[in-house]
Design an enzyme around this catalytic site. Structure first.
Site, PDB file in Angstrom:
ATOM      1  N   ASP A  65       0.823  -1.207   0.000  1.00 21.55           N
ATOM      2  CA  ASP A  65       0.000   0.000   0.000  1.00 21.55           C
ATOM      3  C   ASP A  65       0.863   1.266   0.000  1.00 21.55           C
ATOM      4  O   ASP A  65       2.071   1.194   0.221  1.00 21.55           O
ATOM      5  CB  ASP A  65      -0.899  -0.051   1.248  1.00 21.55           C
ATOM      6  CG  ASP A  65      -2.181   0.732   1.060  1.00 21.55           C
ATOM      7  OD1 ASP A  65      -2.293   1.466   0.063  1.00 21.55           O
ATOM      8  OD2 ASP A  65      -3.068   0.609   1.929  1.00 21.55           O
ATOM      9  N   ASP A  90     -10.525   4.314  -1.117  1.00 22.15           N
ATOM     10  CA  ASP A  90     -10.953   3.370  -0.084  1.00 22.15           C
ATOM     11  C   ASP A  90     -12.474   3.385  -0.035  1.00 22.15           C
ATOM     12  O   ASP A  90     -13.093   4.453  -0.110  1.00 22.15           O
ATOM     13  CB  ASP A  90     -10.446   3.818   1.290  1.00 22.15           C
ATOM     14  CG  ASP A  90      -9.050   3.287   1.576  1.00 22.15           C
ATOM     15  OD1 ASP A  90      -8.329   2.939   0.621  1.00 22.15           O
ATOM     16  OD2 ASP A  90      -8.684   3.226   2.765  1.00 22.15           O
TER      17      ASP A  90
END
Lengths: 318, 567
Positions: B332, B391
């Site tokens: 990430d 997200d």
């Protein structure tokens, strides 16, 4: 067993000498209890005992030459058995059984496309001794090629070119035109049209096109699969009835390639049925001109063949 | 349209400037043209193409979380600096050319409009982007401050014209695939992730509880997200309350799942031991480590991926994680590896980023790598899956700023917009499905739409819930969305941005058509009324044929088919 490259035509040739040993007679190996299928079944597809391509091909010798190129015969060759009933064929099978066969073709296409070495899945049926069928039990075959075969490449190039020029799919445009003219249509239902094409190469050549633009069997809806089963039954039954015999043919399904660039906007799924006969007792040979130049001389008029086939009445269902 | 300041014309050309030399050519290709070439010297921000701004166009942000959305030609981004307030470093998240964000339309890698597309096929050396300049849009290749002694290739530019947007995007994706030939995995994961239920508060007991409940779900991978680690950068030490990495992986594996772990491999926090001990490993600005972004209430720095010691550290890190038993890696905040700044070697930030990605891919071999927060084009070929949106969140907010903040609304929008990348660049990860009926501000319609759209698009399906809060309806939605995978989809509506028609052919459950209405209004389409933030699904009626495969002694496979659910 290997593939050899032909630099004169830019194509691969499959060398498979074991195929010469194929059995030509004896008990039917495809009937339940036969050599290949000892138990009862409904439909089955299995890897050919004498394949031209194998999932696990034998290694090949390096030719040590820049000119003479070879490669592994990596691919899959399957025998597709339509039914356990020996004494039937597409024209006499129930539309229900043909529908199941199409679902099997769909599944085989989906499964085999998972092998990244597979580039083209070609489903076909050779019917009759005139086209080399050695077993009369109703069956077809499929070749999962590790390359795009030459004629498929020609089709792709032609269809791409047409799309680039007109921004439309060529088969969609042919269907539109043929539905307007109604001169060469043999049969149609909601989803499919069958016709002797304007550009037929063989006498009594028939093509089957889905009316909706779809590039492979995988895209057909349940309703379209049902309509295709009826179309296949009707068209093949028309041959048998017109010529009062089990009329031989080569039936070939043309889908878009797999593990390849996207061609779905210009490639239209279609089926070609090429009978090798020009009449009840006369062959239309693939002779020097056809084989050597890929130029065909069709001794019949497509509109007349279409009319003859159109006017034969056969039952559609069950 | 002008290319390298020359009238649009096929052929080969050379340009000699004081700072650089350029050779380029324009050739015909399927439905358009391609520009290729090479450059030497110090090209800096090199103008490649200039054209009139289309009336309405689809623009794209460079990384996973950034918006991919339609805008009108007169749109200009304003107020982004107010949004990030004093955290100006946060602008690095949104662009490697952050000075161009405010007051412009900025689109990275491609733009598309009704009848045309311009798209770069790679980002291996330069950062390609399009930006408004007056009434024109200009495509640049940014080589930053790098000087090239030898010729380096230009990122190729594809120019398409005259077809619907959806087809142009498909052809663009195909061309990207052809250029880089990424290996797309056959395995398309279904799994569980801890983040969207527990976030940073995850405890080991939560993992154990869900592992025990997971046997009622069809998961293949079980992934522990952010929360287990001692610090950002100190990945091999676990936080108090968590067992060792080996124990974590073993607990997952013994239940039959692939063990998955999250980390941000190119980021180090100001409190980490890596930061304390290896300041020379960090990307710098004005001679001191440059703050890449702020998160976790800390300043976060970026590793200099041109430093051999950093690459050795990365190699050891992933080797150890793999040795601990992990086989699925969600990596990430990857953009940190590509922020502009001073590095040890004279390469562009994009080249540096790719060095880091190359090492990770090499060390992890056939393990599954899911990229996230990642520059998109530079990652092609290094990841198996890629997050292609913001997200998600246990809420749906129409009014939130569209700059990458967590929001199920924007996450699903991006999933639809970037659907064309699936199986061409990588497997698309639409972010997690949230299917619980408690602790959530998503209506049942929203949860269903998110799951079914993700399934119909054949995307990765990772659920993130406390499984004790998922009822039979939630389980049913997961199973249904899994059955909707396996087909090829076309998405219409990308220039609308909120109302989409998805047509999927050949899914495991047959052909599908979905009207997905992400808007706040009822949508009337093809005689149907689709309520706000809701979807309508049409499924093809298919006969069920089951297959039983057996292998004979001679190795041949026999596939028996019969009608019905089970043979």
């Amino acid at each position: 067993m290997e593939m050899r490259y032909n630099p004169l035509t830019d194509e691969w040739v499959m060398i498979s000498s074991r195929r010469q040993g194929r059995p030509l007679s004896g008990a039917c190996p495809l009937c339940p209890g036969g050599d290949e299928l000892p138990e009862d079944y409904d439909l089955v597809s299995f890897e050919n005992r004498f394949p031209a391509l194998r999932r696990d091909p034998p290694s090949v010798e390096n030719t040590g030459s820049e000119i003479l190129k070879n490669a592994l015969s990596r691919g899959v060759c399957e025998v597709i058995v339509y039914t356990s009933d020996h004494n039937t064929a597409l024209p006499r099978m129930s539309a229900n059984q043909i529908e199941k066969l199409i679902y099997m073709w769909v599944d085989r296409t989906k499964e085999l496309s998972k092998y990244d070495f597979v580039k083209y899945i070609f489903i076909f049926e050779n019917r009759g001794k005139e086209v080399g069928a050695t077993i009369s039990h109703p069956h077809g075959q499929l070749y999962a090629f590790p390359f795009i075969p030459k004629r498929i490449q020609v089709k792709l190039d032609s269809m791409r070119k047409w799309f680039e020029k007109r921004r439309k799919c060529v088969i969609c445009e042919v269907i539109e035109e043929e539905l307007k003219r109604k001169e060469r249509i043999i049969f149609e239902n909601d989803s499919f049209i069958s016709l002797v094409p304007y550009y037929a190469r063989f006498p009594y050549e028939a093509h089957i096109y889905p009316k909706r633009h779809v590039d492979s069997l995988l895209g057909l809806s349940g309703e379209e699969i049902k309509d295709l089963s009826i179309t296949l039954k009707v068209v093949t039954a028309k041959y048998d009835k017109l010529f009062e015999q089990e009329f031989p043919y080569m039936m070939m399904l043309f889908q878009s390639p797999v593990n390849y660039e996207n061609v779905s906007h210009f490639f239209h799924f279609h089926i070609e049925i090429d009978p090798p006969k020009r009449d009840k007792d006369k062959m239309k040979w693939m002779a020097s001109v056809e084989t050597g130049t890929w130029s065909f001389i069709n001794p019949s008029v497509p509109e007349e063949s279409a009319k003859a086939l159109r006017e034969v009445e056969v039952e559609e269902c069950l | 349209m002008v290319i390298f300041r020359k009238k649009f014309k096929e052929g080969s050309f050379t340009v000699e400037e004081r700072e650089y030399s350029l050779e380029w050519m324009l050739e015909k290709t399927h439905l358009g043209w391609i520009v290729s070439g090479r450059v030497k010297g110090k090209p800096g921000r090199l103008e490649m193409v200039r054209f009139d701004i289309p009336k309405r166009l689809l623009i794209n942000n460079w990384q996973s979380w950034g918006p991919c959305k339609p805008v009108d030609g007169d749109f200009r981004l304003s107020g982004i600096k107010d949004l990030v307030k004093e955290n100006v470093e946060t602008l690095n998240i949104f662009s490697p050319v952050p000075d161009l964000l405010e007051g412009n339309i900025l689109s990275d890698y491609f733009i598309v409009w009704d009848g045309g597309l311009l798209g770069f096929l790679t980002s291996e050396i330069a950062h390609p982007f399009f930006v408004t300049e007056g009434t024109e849009m200009v495509g640049y290749l940014d080589f930053f401050e790098t000087t090239f002694e030898d010729w380096v290739p230009l990122e190729k530019l594809l120019i398409l014209e005259g077809s619907p947007v959806e087809l142009l995007l498909e052809i663009y994706a195909d061309s990207v695939k052809k250029e880089s030939e990424p290996e797309i995995p056959v395995w398309n994961p279904v799994g569980w992730c801890s983040w969207y239920q527990y976030f940073g508060d995850l405890k080991w007991s939560d993992v154990e509880k869900n592992l025990n409940l997971a046997r009622e779900f069809p998961f293949e991978v079980f992934q522990i997200d952010d929360a287990y680690e001692k610090d950002i950068g100190d990945w091999l030490e676990t936080k108090e309350g968590f067992p060792s990495l080996e124990h974590m992986a073993e607990s997952i594996r013994e239940r039959g799942y692939k063990a998955g772990i999250w980390l941000a491999p190119f980021s180090v926090s100001e409190t980490s031991s890596v930061f304390r001990e290896h300041r020379d490993w960090l990307v710098k600005e004005n001679g001191v480590p440059k703050v890449a972004y702020k998160n976790w209430g800390k300043k976060i720095y970026a590793l200099d991926l041109t430093n051999e010691d950093v690459l050795s550290w990365l190699t050891d890190l992933f080797r150890n994680l793999k040795k601990a038993g992990f086989d699925y890696f969600k990596i990430d905040f990857l953009f940190a590896g590509a922020i502009p700044g001073v590095r040890k070697k004279n390469v562009t930030p994009i080249q540096a980023y790719r060095e880091g990605m190359k090492i990770i891919r090499k060390v992890l071999g056939s393990s599954f790598i899911l990229g996230c927060g990642a520059p998109l084009l530079p990652s092609v070929g290094f990841v198996d899956g890629m997050r292609i949106g913001e997200d998600t969140a246990p809420f749906w907010n129409f009014d939130m700023p569209d700059i990458g903040f967590p929001n199920a609304y924007h996450a699903l929008r991006n999933t639809l917009m970037r659907s064309f990348m699936h199986r061409k660049f990588w497997l698309n990860d639409p972010d997690c499905l949230i299917l619980r009926h408690e602790d959530v501000n998503l209506t049942l319609d929203m949860r269903k739409m998110y799951a079914y759209v993700s399934g119909a698009l054949d995307n990765m399906l990772i659920e993130s819930d406390d499984l004790s809060k998922v009822d039979s309806e939630g389980k049913g939605i997961l199973l249904e969305s899994i059955s909707m995978r396996g087909g090829k989809s076309k998405v219409r509506g990308v220039l609308d941005g909120e109302r989409f028609i998805i047509e999927t052919e050949g899914s495991n459950t047959g052909n599908l058509k979905i009207f997905a209405n992400l808007s706040r209004d009822v949508w009337e389409v093809e005689g149907y009324k689709v309520p706000a933030a809701s979807s309508l699904i049409f499924k093809d009626e298919r006969r069920k044929l089951t297959r039983r495969t057996e292998q004979r002694a001679d190795g041949r496979l026999f596939h028996y088919y019969q009608e019905g659910d089970e043979s």
